[in-house]
Design an enzyme around this catalytic site. Structure first.
Site, PDB file in Angstrom:
ATOM      1  N   ASP A 112      22.330   4.074   2.184  1.00  0.00           N
ATOM      2  CA  ASP A 112      22.717   4.733   3.428  1.00  0.00           C
ATOM      3  C   ASP A 112      23.786   5.785   3.202  1.00  0.00           C
ATOM      4  O   ASP A 112      23.779   6.819   3.860  1.00  0.00           O
ATOM      5  CB  ASP A 112      23.219   3.690   4.441  1.00  0.00           C
ATOM      6  CG  ASP A 112      22.049   3.013   5.133  1.00  0.00           C
ATOM      7  OD1 ASP A 112      21.135   3.728   5.574  1.00  0.00           O
ATOM      8  OD2 ASP A 112      22.032   1.777   5.200  1.00  0.00           O
ATOM      9  N   GLU A 125      29.004   2.483   3.833  1.00  0.00           N
ATOM     10  CA  GLU A 125      27.732   3.214   3.765  1.00  0.00           C
ATOM     11  C   GLU A 125      27.685   4.340   4.795  1.00  0.00           C
ATOM     12  O   GLU A 125      26.694   5.055   4.902  1.00  0.00           O
ATOM     13  CB  GLU A 125      26.543   2.258   3.942  1.00  0.00           C
ATOM     14  CG  GLU A 125      26.681   1.263   5.076  1.00  0.00           C
ATOM     15  CD  GLU A 125      25.582   0.211   5.090  1.00  0.00           C
ATOM     16  OE1 GLU A 125      24.624   0.310   4.309  1.00  0.00           O
ATOM     17  OE2 GLU A 125      25.680  -0.714   5.917  1.00  0.00           O
ATOM     18  N   HIS A 151      13.335   0.634   3.580  1.00  0.00           N
ATOM     19  CA  HIS A 151      13.380  -0.822   3.469  1.00  0.00           C
ATOM     20  C   HIS A 151      12.040  -1.401   3.013  1.00  0.00           C
ATOM     21  O   HIS A 151      11.993  -2.448   2.383  1.00  0.00           O
ATOM     22  CB  HIS A 151      13.857  -1.449   4.778  1.00  0.00           C
ATOM     23  CG  HIS A 151      15.324  -1.233   4.975  1.00  0.00           C
ATOM     24  ND1 HIS A 151      15.826  -0.262   5.801  1.00  0.00           N
ATOM     25  CD2 HIS A 151      16.393  -1.807   4.371  1.00  0.00           C
ATOM     26  CE1 HIS A 151      17.149  -0.269   5.721  1.00  0.00           C
ATOM     27  NE2 HIS A 151      17.521  -1.190   4.872  1.00  0.00           N
ATOM     28  N   CYS A 209      25.969  -2.153  -4.089  1.00  0.00           N
ATOM     29  CA  CYS A 209      24.759  -2.965  -3.919  1.00  0.00           C
ATOM     30  C   CYS A 209      23.571  -2.109  -3.495  1.00  0.00           C
ATOM     31  O   CYS A 209      22.488  -2.624  -3.247  1.00  0.00           O
ATOM     32  CB  CYS A 209      25.002  -4.091  -2.914  1.00  0.00           C
ATOM     33  SG  CYS A 209      25.353  -3.501  -1.266  1.00  0.00           S
TER      34      CYS A 209
HETATM   35  C1  PEP Z   1      22.473   0.316   1.352  1.00  0.00           C
HETATM   36  O1  PEP Z   1      22.486   1.004   2.374  1.00  0.00           O
HETATM   37  O2  PEP Z   1      22.666   0.786   0.212  1.00  0.00           O
HETATM   38  C2  PEP Z   1      22.219  -1.133   1.431  1.00  0.00           C
HETATM   39  C3  PEP Z   1      22.358  -1.916   0.388  1.00  0.00           C
HETATM   40  O3  PEP Z   1      21.772  -1.625   2.619  1.00  0.00           O
HETATM   41  P1  PEP Z   1      20.269  -1.457   3.147  1.00  0.00           P
HETATM   42  O4  PEP Z   1      19.451  -0.871   2.053  1.00  0.00           O
HETATM   43  O5  PEP Z   1      19.808  -2.789   3.565  1.00  0.00           O
HETATM   44  O6  PEP Z   1      20.446  -0.508   4.300  1.00  0.00           O
HETATM   45 MG    MG Z   2      22.494   0.054   4.290  1.00  0.00          MG
END
Ligand code: PEP
Ligand code: MG
Length: 586
Positions: A459, A435, A195, A506
């Site tokens: 994820d 995910e 993140h 996403c």
């Molecule tokens: C993901 O897991 O791809 C996602 C978009 O969520 P995050 O990166 O916030 O875990």
């Molecule tokens: Mg995620």
């Protein structure tokens, strides 16, 4: 004397180049390695009242955690909270702090820290092993009180316009430091899908991670160049290196200008198939840029920053204000607001320490445990939906039961709003993130319950392959082109097709041109990418032949190794679009 030029290699986590001085961030206790904003001379009355409020707030928080922990923990562990609470009720201790403030005319946090130190020393001197362990509890409690005491008074201590060098950073550090015009980030640890990396990209700050021991090698006097394209950090560059990078910075600016020509063009393939393209958003201040340059939807709005900035759940009004701002500014564009996905690597101050946080209390699991906080967020999102351009999305879904519970709670939030005579979009669409592999496998069942899927590949890759997205040690195993990942994606898309619901991707995979060629071929209807990649991916979509992409994806699904898949995709890519796209590949 300036040292010799040294080049350190890591993983490129966020594009961009900067030249500047380092800020060496060695945070033993990251949250408190901050300056306290000057508040003028000490007002004894105010300090005492702030102290009283901080203790009250800490008691409130601990009671909340205690109530939750009661269902989850055994008596032995509950005693820890009990011990902390009884300390917070210790009036003798508080009276010493108050008189300390009066006598010394010093800020409450200083006197409080001194008194805690005395207490810890006394515990350590007792020689009792059990008591020695209690020092950790006192530390925990101290941090909680300090956080409440210093709320709004902490400013990041990093110098302005510096390249931050650290062993590791938390998402909260990154957000806080970004207020100081941070020029770049280089860390010993971390992965490109952590993140922290995602936040850096969203803030347009060059970042390089997994640099092993770079934080011990850089000196305060060094001049640095950070190259977020190649994953390099160069200390004490020669004049020649500096000039070459300065030329590169100029070239990049020209290139960005050139890309802007794509802003007004439709996002459709060469053979006329429209692929929806939207952006991911982390912070509200990115909205104007997105609207004026792309005029697109927001496919993923991560709400976690609202939590991280204050270290707690914001109240309904505060959330409503933020969501409403987004919905109004993006209108008629749509925004998909994801409920809090805290936990994992996004620090939850209230959390029990877990040895496997990514497999622990995270995302929807926290929301479903903390129902009141979840209902608060649902109400705030619903209230912001009156323009009809808001969708709600839920993270970390693992199966049907969770979605059933979510729908019940959402209905409860709607019913309460009707009772309160507050308006919302009665037809608001709800979607879930896919995910977790279990959700992918039962996608066909989940698709009956919701309006859309959004695949979180960051994820999904980590959980499918059992490879921590944050770990620099296993980053080479984190592979989106793994046959299992691609087949998993295919299962999700087929599940969605069965019930005719759209699928967005996403995760960061959508920002990679090679991977998005495959995603389009697999039948994904929308890509939601970080703003920095938006035009590059639009460029890619416009070069793709949809029918051809479908054939490529079909063939790839038959392959059984990463190498075969990568070689084949690269070969098709170069044949069909490579040369044209290359000129955009800085
Ligand atoms: C993901 O897991 O791809 C996602 C978009 O969520 P995050 O990166 O916030 O875990
Ligand atoms: Mg995620």
């Amino acid at each position: 004397m300036q040292g010799k030029e040294q080049i350190y290699k890591g993983l490129a986590a966020s594009k961009g180049i900067s030249i500047g001085k380092p800020f060496l961030y060695r945070a033993e206790v990251p949250n408190y390695n901050m300056d306290i904003a000057a508040t003028g001379s000490v007002s004894v009355e105010k300090e005492i009242s702030d102290y009283t409020q901080a203790i009250e707030q800490s008691i409130k928080e601990l009671k909340k955690i205690f109530a939750l922990a009661k269902e989850k923990l055994d008596d032995k562990h509950l005693q820890i909270f009990d011990a902390q609470l009884s300390f917070l009720y210790d009036n003798f201790f508080h009276s010493k702090v108050r008189s300390g403030i009066e006598e010394n005319k010093k800020p409450a946090y200083e006197i409080f820290k001194d008194e805690i130190k005395l207490l810890e020393n006394a515990i350590l001197a007792s020689g009792d092993d059990y008591m020695r362990e209690r020092v950790n509890d006192v530390e925990d409690m101290k941090n909680r009180v300090l956080r409440n005491l210093l709320k709004g008074r902490l400013v990041s201590k990093i110098t302005e316009n510096a390249i931050v060098i650290a062993k590791n950073l938390t998402p909260a550090d990154t957000i806080l430091f970004s207020n100081r015009n941070m020029l770049g980030i280089a860390t010993d640890l971390g992965g490109i899908n952590s993140h922290v990396a995602i936040i850096s990209r969203s803030l347009n700050i060059p970042a390089v991670v997994a640099m092993r021991d770079v934080s011990f090698r850089i000196n305060q006097e060094d001049i640095l160049i950070i190259d977020g394209y190649k994953g390099l950090l160069i200390s004490n560059p020669t004049e020649e290196t500096i000039q070459s990078y300065e030329r590169q910075i100029e070239k990049n600016k020209e290139f960005e200008k050139k890309l802007e020509e794509l802003e007004k063009l439709p996002s459709e393939t060469k053979d006329g198939k429209s692929i929806r393209l939207s952006t991911n958003l982390e912070f509200n201040n990115e909205v104007d840029y997105v609207v004026s340059h792309f005029g697109c939807d927001v496919g993923l709005y991560r709400t976690e920053h609202l939590f991280l900035e204050i270290g707690d759940f914001p109240d309904e009004e505060e959330q409503y204000k933020q969501y409403k701002f987004l919905a109004e500014h993006l209108y008629p564009g749509k925004v998909t607001i994801r409920t809090f996905d805290i936990g994992g690597d996004k620090i939850l101050p209230d959390a029990q320490k877990e040895s496997n946080p990514f497999l622990g209390w995270r995302g929807i699991r926290i929301s479903l445990d903390k129902k009141d906080d979840f209902l608060t967020q649902l109400r705030a999102i619903l209230r912001a939906s009156t323009g009809g351009n808001v969708k709600i999305m839920f993270p970390m879904i693992s199966g049907v039961e969770e979605v059933t519970q979510i729908i019940e709670l959402l209905n409860e939030a709607k019913a309460r709003l009707r009772t309160d005579k507050l308006r919302f979009d009665e037809n608001i669409e709800i979607g879930i993130m896919i995910e977790v592999p279990s959700a992918a496998i039962v996608a066909g069942d989940l698709a009956q319950m919701v309006d859309f899927f959004s695949i979180g590949t960051n994820d999904l890759v980590q959980y499918t392959l059992a490879v921590d997205r944050d770990s620099s040690l296993v980053c080479e195993l984190y592979e989106k082109f793994h046959p299992a990942v691609l087949r998993m994606l295919n299962i999700v898309i087929q599940g969605a097709d069965k019930h005719n619901i759209p699928v967005t991707v996403c995760g960061e995979m959508a920002s990679d041109p090679y991977a998005s060629l495959l995603l389009i071929g697999l039948g994904v209807s929308e890509l939601s990418v970080e703003a920095a990649s938006y035009l590059q991916i639009k460029r890619l979509i416009r070069l793709v032949n949809y029918e051809e992409a479908g054939k490529i994806a079909k063939k790839v699904l038959q392959m059984n190794t990463i190498k075969k898949i990568k070689d084949y995709v690269e070969q098709c890519f170069n044949k069909n679009i490579g040369e044209k796209l290359k000129s955009y590949d800085i």
